[in-house]
Design a protein around this motif. Structure first.
Motif, mmCIF file in Angstrom:
data_model
loop_
_atom_site.group_PDB
_atom_site.id
_atom_site.type_symbol
_atom_site.label_atom_id
_atom_site.label_comp_id
_atom_site.label_asym_id
_atom_site.label_seq_id
_atom_site.Cartn_x
_atom_site.Cartn_y
_atom_site.Cartn_z
ATOM 1 N N ARG A 7 0.865 -1.183 0.000
ATOM 2 C CA ARG A 7 0.000 0.000 0.000
ATOM 3 C C ARG A 7 0.902 1.234 0.000
ATOM 4 N NH1 ARG A 7 -5.841 -0.310 -0.169
ATOM 5 N NH2 ARG A 7 -6.134 -2.554 -0.151
ATOM 6 N N ILE B 8 -1.944 10.194 0.566
ATOM 7 C CA ILE B 8 -2.744 10.361 -0.640
ATOM 8 C C ILE B 8 -4.217 10.408 -0.255
ATOM 9 C CG2 ILE B 8 -3.449 9.307 -2.830
ATOM 10 C CD1 ILE B 8 -0.623 10.301 -2.864
ATOM 11 N N GLY B 9 -4.915 11.392 -0.760
ATOM 12 C CA GLY B 9 -6.352 11.494 -0.526
ATOM 13 C C GLY B 9 -7.121 10.957 -1.723
ATOM 14 N N ARG B 10 -7.990 11.782 -2.251
ATOM 15 C CA ARG B 10 -8.772 11.385 -3.431
ATOM 16 C C ARG B 10 -7.863 11.232 -4.646
ATOM 17 N NH1 ARG B 10 -12.745 16.309 -3.796
ATOM 18 N NH2 ARG B 10 -10.744 17.343 -3.410
ATOM 19 N N VAL B 11 -8.248 10.338 -5.516
ATOM 20 C CA VAL B 11 -7.510 10.152 -6.765
ATOM 21 C C VAL B 11 -8.494 10.337 -7.922
ATOM 22 C CG1 VAL B 11 -6.213 8.520 -8.176
ATOM 23 C CG2 VAL B 11 -5.831 8.627 -5.705
ATOM 24 N N PHE B 12 -8.131 11.197 -8.848
ATOM 25 C CA PHE B 12 -8.993 11.506 -9.987
ATOM 26 C C PHE B 12 -8.409 10.891 -11.252
ATOM 27 C CE2 PHE B 12 -9.456 14.755 -6.805
ATOM 28 C CZ PHE B 12 -10.830 14.892 -6.706
ATOM 29 N N THR B 13 -9.209 10.063 -11.899
ATOM 30 C CA THR B 13 -8.853 9.479 -13.185
ATOM 31 C C THR B 13 -9.607 10.292 -14.237
ATOM 32 O OG1 THR B 13 -8.638 7.327 -12.135
ATOM 33 C CG2 THR B 13 -8.857 7.362 -14.538
ATOM 34 N N VAL B 14 -8.863 10.916 -15.123
ATOM 35 C CA VAL B 14 -9.439 11.955 -15.965
ATOM 36 C C VAL B 14 -9.185 11.671 -17.445
ATOM 37 C CG1 VAL B 14 -9.572 14.450 -16.325
ATOM 38 C CG2 VAL B 14 -8.786 13.557 -14.114
ATOM 39 N N ARG B 15 -10.214 11.795 -18.246
ATOM 40 C CA ARG B 15 -10.062 11.729 -19.697
ATOM 41 C C ARG B 15 -10.324 13.120 -20.260
ATOM 42 N NH1 ARG B 15 -14.587 9.292 -21.710
ATOM 43 N NH2 ARG B 15 -15.083 11.311 -22.607
ATOM 44 N N TYR C 3 -14.407 12.337 -15.756
ATOM 45 C CA TYR C 3 -13.503 11.797 -14.755
ATOM 46 C C TYR C 3 -14.252 10.993 -13.710
ATOM 47 C CZ TYR C 3 -14.868 15.617 -11.584
ATOM 48 O OH TYR C 3 -15.557 16.485 -10.774
ATOM 49 N N ALA C 4 -13.459 10.220 -12.973
ATOM 50 C CA ALA C 4 -13.995 9.435 -11.870
ATOM 51 C C ALA C 4 -13.107 9.658 -10.654
ATOM 52 C CB ALA C 4 -14.016 7.957 -12.235
ATOM 53 N N LYS C 5 -13.715 9.591 -9.495
ATOM 54 C CA LYS C 5 -13.055 9.898 -8.239
ATOM 55 C C LYS C 5 -12.888 8.615 -7.448
ATOM 56 C CE LYS C 5 -15.451 13.342 -6.739
ATOM 57 N NZ LYS C 5 -16.312 14.275 -5.953
ATOM 58 N N GLY C 6 -11.689 8.288 -7.043
ATOM 59 C CA GLY C 6 -11.498 7.066 -6.280
ATOM 60 C C GLY C 6 -10.390 7.211 -5.258
ATOM 61 N N ARG C 7 -9.787 6.072 -4.968
ATOM 62 C CA ARG C 7 -8.675 6.007 -4.009
ATOM 63 C C ARG C 7 -7.627 5.058 -4.578
ATOM 64 N NH1 ARG C 7 -8.538 9.143 0.920
ATOM 65 N NH2 ARG C 7 -10.505 10.240 0.764
ATOM 66 N N ILE C 8 -6.429 5.108 -4.027
ATOM 67 C CA ILE C 8 -5.417 4.116 -4.370
ATOM 68 C C ILE C 8 -5.691 2.846 -3.587
ATOM 69 C CG2 ILE C 8 -2.964 3.521 -4.263
ATOM 70 C CD1 ILE C 8 -3.586 5.650 -6.288
ATOM 71 N N GLY C 9 -5.699 1.716 -4.271
ATOM 72 C CA GLY C 9 -5.870 0.438 -3.596
ATOM 73 C C GLY C 9 -4.521 -0.243 -3.408
ATOM 74 N N ALA C 38 -5.755 0.838 -13.182
ATOM 75 C CA ALA C 38 -4.498 1.169 -12.501
ATOM 76 C C ALA C 38 -3.718 2.183 -13.316
ATOM 77 C CB ALA C 38 -3.654 -0.088 -12.300
ATOM 78 N N LEU C 124 -6.463 1.625 -8.957
ATOM 79 C CA LEU C 124 -7.455 2.678 -8.745
ATOM 80 C C LEU C 124 -8.716 2.024 -8.191
ATOM 81 C CD1 LEU C 124 -6.759 4.381 -12.152
ATOM 82 C CD2 LEU C 124 -6.112 5.296 -9.910
ATOM 83 N N GLU C 125 -9.061 2.373 -6.978
ATOM 84 C CA GLU C 125 -10.156 1.731 -6.250
ATOM 85 C C GLU C 125 -11.360 2.655 -6.211
ATOM 86 O OE1 GLU C 125 -8.878 -1.081 -2.604
ATOM 87 O OE2 GLU C 125 -9.502 0.939 -2.033
ATOM 88 N N ILE C 127 -13.578 3.213 -8.519
ATOM 89 C CA ILE C 127 -14.062 3.745 -9.788
ATOM 90 C C ILE C 127 -14.443 2.582 -10.696
ATOM 91 C CG2 ILE C 127 -12.443 5.681 -9.589
ATOM 92 C CD1 ILE C 127 -10.985 4.541 -12.059
#
Lengths: 151, 151, 151
Positions: A7, B8-15, C3-9, C38, C124-125, C127
């Motif tokens: 992690r 690390i807080g929120r993670v944004f996956t962006v297109r 976009y989508a908002k998630g966390r690191i897994g 990921a 990426l968790e 999402i």
């Protein structure tokens, strides 16, 4: 392939300042914060640096090709930190651009920050990783204690 | 060196889509989601962009060297988001390749996405960071409120 | 932009070994560990690889320009993993340097690791993302199930 599953632990946001030696500062931080395994990214500029830009021939142990620069280049880099013989070792690949000129390789040894380098260090938690010298092949690959066999 | 320790807080996956302006979209997202501190990576292609590729001389404040392109280049980039005067500011270094030609520098101002750019934004949680203008040296370094002194 | 908002897994620290095919190993790992979404970074060296380095013209669907090398280059890369038709697909942009020569583009197909590549895969968790073919434009953009409308 070998791998370990973990992690993200602590994350260090780092400003390395004008005149500093980039790799020395990263080692200093790793020692102070007892970082044993980490991956990082960085952006900024360097006034001078040395890069390994490939082996002369495609054989191991490699005979290194060295490049470098002594005027300011913009950089981006990806690297990692693992312990070797109990001490943090930096493995850093960087691209460096100035005008129309670009170099890319393994940044090693002394360098000098110009204005600033911003680094983001992600500690890898829950894994046990170490570098061990492989003298026959001329490098120190990272190994993991608990590794599933994929073969 | 100064640094801050967080998570690390929120993670944004962006297109980001064809025809979009890359940096404008990142700022729009940061404002919408109230992202104050983040690091990101991205890959994709740009039809046009402008890059700072070093200062003319190794002095501060730097006199900027500008490069750029107006035909499609594949890109990879590393960047960060911090507030300056209360607004999110993007610092983005990118390499750009087309055929045998590569540029690398600090991507600024207008650009145009070709087909797609995929960005991954990692919010930095638990730190307090801000950019503050340093007019004497011609940049706005990031500073942290609680910083251990390493000297 | 979507976009989508998630966390690191889970985070995978991976050593890919001399002679391995880089993308095949990443796919093998994604399948074994059931990684659906990921982002990753990697550094190391490749003895040979093929890169898409831009479309011939700035139109879609793009007519691809191919570059490549068959002597050892140092590399750094940023990539992602998303499912397409239920299988993990790798999207990887890399810069590759040897001596004064640098290439940068979208690494695809067969390649051969020289000595080692070290990869760091951040799952990426939270999402839901998938690639879907867009034949009209000649690519497979990633889409998200729950996407806020920013327009």
């Amino acid at each position: 392939m070998e791998y370990a599953k973990g992690r993200i632990g602590r994350v260090f946001t780092v400003r390395i300042d004008h005149g500093d030696d980039l790799i020395l500062e990263l080692i200093k931080l790793a020692e102070l914060e007892r970082i044993e395994s980490a991956v990082f990214t960085l952006i900024g500029a360097l006034k001078e640096a040395k890069l390994v830009t490939g082996p002369k021939e495609s054989v191991t142990p490699p005979e290194l090709v060295w490049s470098g620069f002594d005027d300011v280049h913009e950089i981006l880099g990806i690297g990692d930190i693992f312990l070797k013989d109990g001490k943090p070792e930096i493995h850093l690949h960087a691209g460096a651009g100035r005008g129309e000129n670009v170099k890319l390789g393994c940044l090693r040894g002394e360098s000098e920050v110009f204005m600033v380098v911003e680094a983001f260090i992600f500690e890898l938690e829950g894994i046990s990783a170490r570098r061990t010298a492989d003298r026959e092949h001329g490098f120190a690959p990272v190994g993991f204690e608990q590794v599933p066999d994929l073969e």
